[in-house]
Scaffold this motif. Structure first.
Motif, PDB file in Angstrom:
ATOM      1  N   ALA A  31       0.822  -1.212   0.000  1.00 42.27           N
ATOM      2  CA  ALA A  31       0.000   0.000   0.000  1.00 42.27           C
ATOM      3  C   ALA A  31       0.856   1.262   0.000  1.00 42.27           C
ATOM      4  CB  ALA A  31      -0.935  -0.007   1.203  1.00 42.27           C
ATOM      5  N   ASP A  32       2.071   1.191   0.545  1.00 41.74           N
ATOM      6  CA  ASP A  32       2.939   2.371   0.555  1.00 41.74           C
ATOM      7  C   ASP A  32       3.900   2.410  -0.632  1.00 41.74           C
ATOM      8  OD1 ASP A  32       4.791   0.458   1.314  1.00 41.74           O
ATOM      9  OD2 ASP A  32       5.249   1.365   3.247  1.00 41.74           O
ATOM     10  N   GLY A  33       3.694   1.529  -1.617  1.00 41.16           N
ATOM     11  CA  GLY A  33       4.449   1.578  -2.865  1.00 41.16           C
ATOM     12  C   GLY A  33       5.718   0.761  -2.915  1.00 41.16           C
ATOM     13  N   GLU A  34       6.060   0.074  -1.837  1.00 39.25           N
ATOM     14  CA  GLU A  34       7.246  -0.790  -1.868  1.00 39.25           C
ATOM     15  C   GLU A  34       6.909  -2.056  -2.660  1.00 39.25           C
ATOM     16  OE1 GLU A  34      10.640  -2.374   1.261  1.00 39.25           O
ATOM     17  OE2 GLU A  34       9.032  -1.058   1.965  1.00 39.25           O
ATOM     18  N   VAL A  35       7.898  -2.634  -3.331  1.00 40.48           N
ATOM     19  CA  VAL A  35       7.678  -3.818  -4.161  1.00 40.48           C
ATOM     20  C   VAL A  35       8.557  -4.955  -3.656  1.00 40.48           C
ATOM     21  CG1 VAL A  35       7.898  -4.783  -6.495  1.00 40.48           C
ATOM     22  CG2 VAL A  35       7.033  -2.452  -6.179  1.00 40.48           C
ATOM     23  N   PHE A  36       7.949  -6.119  -3.512  1.00 42.76           N
ATOM     24  CA  PHE A  36       8.656  -7.338  -3.129  1.00 42.76           C
ATOM     25  C   PHE A  36       8.494  -8.346  -4.254  1.00 42.76           C
ATOM     26  CE2 PHE A  36       7.907  -5.128   0.760  1.00 42.76           C
ATOM     27  CZ  PHE A  36       9.076  -5.335   1.475  1.00 42.76           C
ATOM     28  N   VAL A  37       9.549  -9.076  -4.536  1.00 44.20           N
ATOM     29  CA  VAL A  37       9.538 -10.001  -5.664  1.00 44.20           C
ATOM     30  C   VAL A  37       9.724 -11.437  -5.202  1.00 44.20           C
ATOM     31  CG1 VAL A  37      10.380  -8.264  -7.287  1.00 44.20           C
ATOM     32  CG2 VAL A  37      12.020  -9.753  -6.104  1.00 44.20           C
ATOM     33  N   GLY A  38       9.328 -12.342  -6.081  1.00 46.45           N
ATOM     34  CA  GLY A  38       9.539 -13.765  -5.853  1.00 46.45           C
ATOM     35  C   GLY A  38       9.637 -14.483  -7.185  1.00 46.45           C
ATOM     36  N   CYS A  39      10.289 -15.617  -7.161  1.00 43.54           N
ATOM     37  CA  CYS A  39      10.364 -16.477  -8.340  1.00 43.54           C
ATOM     38  C   CYS A  39      10.135 -17.906  -7.870  1.00 43.54           C
ATOM     39  CB  CYS A  39      11.711 -16.343  -9.050  1.00 43.54           C
ATOM     40  SG  CYS A  39      13.133 -16.725  -8.005  1.00 43.54           S
ATOM     41  N   ASN A  40       9.767 -18.778  -8.804  1.00 44.93           N
ATOM     42  CA  ASN A  40       9.513 -20.151  -8.403  1.00 44.93           C
ATOM     43  C   ASN A  40      10.825 -20.889  -8.162  1.00 44.93           C
ATOM     44  OD1 ASN A  40       9.662 -19.887 -11.282  1.00 44.93           O
ATOM     45  ND2 ASN A  40       8.582 -21.803 -11.605  1.00 44.93           N
ATOM     46  N   LEU A  41      10.772 -21.777  -7.174  1.00 45.02           N
ATOM     47  CA  LEU A  41      11.924 -22.564  -6.751  1.00 45.02           C
ATOM     48  C   LEU A  41      11.497 -24.022  -6.687  1.00 45.02           C
ATOM     49  CD1 LEU A  41      12.879 -20.239  -3.771  1.00 45.02           C
ATOM     50  CD2 LEU A  41      13.881 -20.210  -6.049  1.00 45.02           C
TER      51      LEU A  41
END
Length: 130
Positions: A31-41
Motif C-alpha cells: 500500500a505504501d508503494g514498496e515492491v517485493f519479488v519472488g520467483c519459483n523454486l
C-alpha cells in the motif's frame, strides 16, 4: 507495460526450474508503494517447491507489510499465467478481494487484469474457521 510487470519479468532469471523449465516471477506492491519479488523454486520432490507469488508475499510479510494493492505475474512464455489456486488462497490470507492481479500476455498485448475476488470467489477466511 507497467513497471510492476517488468519487475516480475526481471526476477524470472533467478528462478530455479530444472524440472518444468517454466520460470515464473511475481512482483507484489504494498500500500505504501514498496515492491517485493519472488520467483519459483522447484524441488525434486515437487511438493516442496515454492511458487513465485508465495515467495513475494512471504518476503513482504517478513518485512512487516500487511496491506497490498497489486501483484504482477509473468512466466517465461508470456502466456497470461494467473496465480494457481494455492497462491490465490495465500494472497487472500493477506490481501483484500480488490487486489489487482496483472498477468503477462507478452509485449504485443496489454496484461490481463483481474481482481483477487474474481479469481477466488468465496475464499476460505479466518471467520469461517471460528
Amino acid at each position: 507495460m507497467t513497471d510492476l510487470l517488468e519487475t516480475a519479468r526481471d526476477v524470472q532469471s533467478n528462478a530455479h526450474v530444472p524440472y518444468s523449465e517454466y520460470p515464473v516471477g511475481a512482483a507484489l506492491e504494498t500500500a505504501d508503494g514498496e515492491v517485493f519479488v519472488g520467483c519459483n523454486l522447484e524441488n525434486a520432490n515437487y511438493s516442496n517447491s515454492l511458487h513465485a507469488e508465495e515467495v513475494a508475499i512471504a518476503e513482504a510479510v517478513k518485512n512487516g507489510h500487511r496491506e497490498f494493492t497489486r501483484v504482477a505475474v509473468s512466466s517465461g512464455q508470456r502466456d497470461g499465467v494467473t496465480p494457481c489456486g494455492m497462491c490465490r488462497q495465500t494472497l487472500a490470507e493477506f490481501c483484500d478481494d480488490d487486489l489487482v492481479v496483472l498477468c503477462d500476455r507478452g509485449d504485443d498485448e496489454p496484461p490481463a487484469e483481474y481482481t483477487l475476488g474474481e479469481l477466488l470467489p468465496d475464499t476460505i477466511t479466518e471467520e469461517m474457521l471460528e
